[in-house]
Design a protein around this motif. Structure first.
Motif, PDB file in Angstrom:
ATOM      1  N   ALA A 534      48.359  41.904  39.107  1.00  0.00           N
ATOM      2  CA  ALA A 534      47.683  41.213  38.011  1.00  0.00           C
ATOM      3  C   ALA A 534      48.184  41.843  36.726  1.00  0.00           C
ATOM      4  O   ALA A 534      48.793  42.920  36.748  1.00  0.00           O
ATOM      5  CB  ALA A 534      46.159  41.346  38.132  1.00  0.00           C
ATOM      6  N   PRO A 535      47.983  41.199  35.576  1.00  0.00           N
ATOM      7  CA  PRO A 535      48.417  41.811  34.322  1.00  0.00           C
ATOM      8  C   PRO A 535      47.836  43.213  34.163  1.00  0.00           C
ATOM      9  O   PRO A 535      46.663  43.453  34.437  1.00  0.00           O
ATOM     10  CB  PRO A 535      47.875  40.841  33.265  1.00  0.00           C
ATOM     11  N   ALA A 585      42.827  50.605  37.141  1.00  0.00           N
ATOM     12  CA  ALA A 585      42.417  50.320  35.768  1.00  0.00           C
ATOM     13  C   ALA A 585      43.417  51.013  34.860  1.00  0.00           C
ATOM     14  O   ALA A 585      44.343  51.688  35.319  1.00  0.00           O
ATOM     15  CB  ALA A 585      40.986  50.801  35.514  1.00  0.00           C
ATOM     16  N   GLU A 586      43.230  50.864  33.559  1.00  0.00           N
ATOM     17  CA  GLU A 586      44.210  51.403  32.623  1.00  0.00           C
ATOM     18  C   GLU A 586      44.414  52.893  32.810  1.00  0.00           C
ATOM     19  O   GLU A 586      45.526  53.396  32.682  1.00  0.00           O
ATOM     20  CB  GLU A 586      43.768  51.117  31.186  1.00  0.00           C
TER      21      GLU A 586
END
Length: 633
Positions: A534-535, A585-586
């Motif tokens: 995903a992006p 996550a980031e």
């Protein structure tokens, strides 16, 4: 644990990490290493003491028991901060490891702190055999940076590396306790109106305390052995940087004091103090170095340096006689000086002074998208405390006597190397990597060593008065040749390939036999594929083949050789690892995989653990599943 240890060897490690804000990196904590550095030279064996895990590696370093297969730094540090927390597990040996690194700024003062904790239990090798190797490790550390003025900065660093219950199946003893403490202070000053553009003043203290025995963590044998050691190194350093014509130079003053004491107690055959194995030895070194670099035309650069070391050696307990009692007590109750005199001649001096002159010259030529270099160097190493002053009495199996009369070891090296990059190279598998770009680097070197210091068996060689097979130390001529090559290729969009090869050959020229503990040809080939689920959620899948050739060139005979390759020849191997990495996550990253997928039984020829006369190769872990999570602040 072997005596060949330089407790100050960590002081040239560089330490640069990115904190939560890129503009506030951890400053360099250790003295800037000299261009002509005499404490660290190409050697021929594994680690002597466990290397500390410093702040930059707390979140990424693998435990000792793990295979050496970390992903490349570009993948680990994709611009993310190096502060955070991590935790991981491995099925082989029930390994668990965790770490945390944090930063806090208070006005102009910045504090970094970290904690690393590892635990490893006995594991199974590829044949299902239990290997009794385990340890518990806790390593807290902290660094503080504070400005003392507009042109002056202070950095203080401290670390405590504590091991408990360390089982070492390759050795005759375990280490129920091992503690390594390290503290440094560094002041950087940019003076005005001075001949020096920059001044650096640094000081450090490095301590090792350990207890090792063969009965606390294993079934007691016929002879109980307990070692206790206290080692400390004090070091001071002053560096002044200046400019003269086209030269950018530095004048360096170094001073250090090493104090080592190791004692041995025995039981069940002989009771009490049996030997002073490192009998209060001291090595005091004063050094001065002058070095500099200058451009040569538009594309070339010359670097040169000279260094003079004056080393005073002494033994404070040379005439102290152990007070053993019981059976065979007479064979143990021998002072260190008596052993020196017996093996090397009456009246052997125990306070030699070494005057060592070293130098290095390096010429670098820039080429399109890279550079090549040639280097010649003479580096001279003073014998360490164990090589010069070890004193172990007792029955023939325990005899090991350092040689106070050893000459310093002089390495004469020629090295050629370089790096070439394809046009448009922007890193390996980085977000901006260009398909079809590559980078290749490598070096080829040859080292002719005068007065190489080798342990050997007493057989009446020149300068050796006994022929009882005890371990002694002597100087020989030796030669080593090595080649290292690494290549990285962005083969296609988000597909990377990398290859690493290392080869070394060593020869004892004087005795016409191979040097001991020389690793065979070995390397690693890796393929990695990146894609996005995903992006902003990249995933990397990879496969790594770790391999080594067999090593037949060994020095394993105690009758005609030194017997230091105690395990004899070792076979070659190739093992397959699979792994995956993703950003959930980031700032939250996961790694999962399996090492030694086919569960092959193999062993490294030189184990990255303490080496000595009782060490044996140990089989590596079999198939192991691993999972690691890292949360960045």
């Amino acid at each position: 644990m072997t005596p060949r240890i330089a407790a100050g060897s960590l002081l040239v490690c560089s330490l640069v990490i990115s904190a939560a804000k890129a503009e506030t990196p951890v400053p360099r904590l250790f003295a800037t290493p000299s261009f002509v550095e005499t404490r660290f030279m190409q050697r021929h064996a594994g680690e002597d003491v466990p290397r500390p895990i410093f702040l930059p590696s707390i979140l990424t370093a693998t435990p000792f028991i793990s295979p050496r297969h970390p992903p490349p730094p570009e993948v680990i540090h994709q611009g993310g901060p190096a502060t955070g927390m991590m935790a991981g597990i491995e099925s082989a040996g029930d390994v668990a490891f965790s770490g945390i690194a944090a930063r806090q700024a208070i006005d102009d003062t910045v504090l970094w702190a970290g904690l690393r904790a590892d635990r490893a239990n006995p594991y199974r090798d590829g044949a299902g055999q239990r290997v009794n190797y385990s340890y518990e490790r806790v390593s807290p550390q902290a660094a503080l940076a504070h400005p003392l003025g507009p042109r002056t900065g202070l950095t203080v660093f401290g670390l405590l590396d504590n091991f408990e219950e360390s089982r070492t199946p390759h050795s005759a003893t375990d280490a129920p306790q091992f503690q390594h403490g390290l503290g440094t202070m560094r002041i950087d000053h940019a003076p005005m109106g001075s001949v020096f553009d920059r001044l650096e003043i640094a000081a450090s203290v490095d301590t090792i305390t350990y207890a090792a025995d063969n009965f606390t963590l294993r079934a007691p044998g016929a002879l109980g052995l307990r070692y206790e050691g206290d080692w400390i190194t004090w070091r001071g350093h002053v560096r002044g940087e200046f400019k003269a014509a086209e030269w950018k130079g530095a004048l360096i003053l170094d001073a250090s004091l090493l104090k080592y004491l190791t004692v041995l107690d025995t039981s069940r055959v002989t009771q009490g103090r049996s030997s002073y194995r490192l009998p209060d030895t001291e090595i005091a070194t004063t050094a001065i170095a002058l070095e500099g670099t200058r451009p040569v035309g538009q594309a070339d650069r010359l670097a040169a340096g000279l260094r003079l070391d004056v080393v005073h050696n002494s033994v404070g307990m040379a005439h102290e006689v152990p007070a053993a009692s019981g059976a065979s007590a007479a064979s143990y109750n021998r002072a260190a000086q008596e052993l020196y005199d017996t093996y090397y001649g009456a009246g052997t001096r125990n306070d030699p002074v070494d005057i060592n002159l070293s130098g290095k010259l390096r010429y670098t030529h820039a080429i399109t998208e890279g550079d090549v270099y040639g280097e010649v160097r003479r580096l001279v190493r003073t014998p360490d405390p164990g090589e010069r002053f070890f004193a172990s009495s007792g029955p023939a199996a325990l005899i090991q006597v350092g040689n106070p009369g050893l000459a310093s070891e002089a390495h004469h090296v020629i090295e050629l190397g370089g790096e070439r990059r394809a046009e448009g190279w922007k890193g390996y598998l980085s977000p901006t990597a260009v398909s079809g770009t590559w980078r290749v680097s490598g070096k080829l070197w040859h080292d002719r060593i005068a007065d190489f210091i080798t342990p050997d068996r007493a057989r009446g060689q020149a300068g050796i008065l006994k022929s009882d097979g005890g371990i002694i130390y002597r100087n020989v001529d030796a030669a080593m040749t090595g080649l290292s090559v690494e290549g990285r290729w962005n083969a296609a969009p988000a597909l990377g390939l990398r290859l690493r090869l290392d080869w070394t050959r060593g020869d004892n020229v004087t005795d016409s036999r191979p040097l001991y503990q020389i690793a065979p040809l070995q390397g690693e080939a890796v393929a990695e594929r990146r894609f996005a689920l995903a992006p902003d959620h990249p995933v990397t899948l990879g496969a790594a083949m770790r391999f080594a050739a067999g090593q037949e060139r060994v020095d394993d005979s105690t009758v005609t050789g030194s017997g230091q390759d105690t395990g004899g020849p070792t076979g070659g191997y190739a093992v397959l690892d699979l792994f995956a990495r993703t950003s959930v996550a980031e700032r939250f990253h996961l790694s999962i995989g399996v090492t030694n997928l086919l569960d092959k039984r193999y062993q490294q020829h030189v184990n990255p653990l303490p080496q000595g006369v009782t060490t044996q190769p140990i089989a590596a872990p079999g198939r192991s599943l691993f999972l690691t999570g890292r949360l960045e602040f």
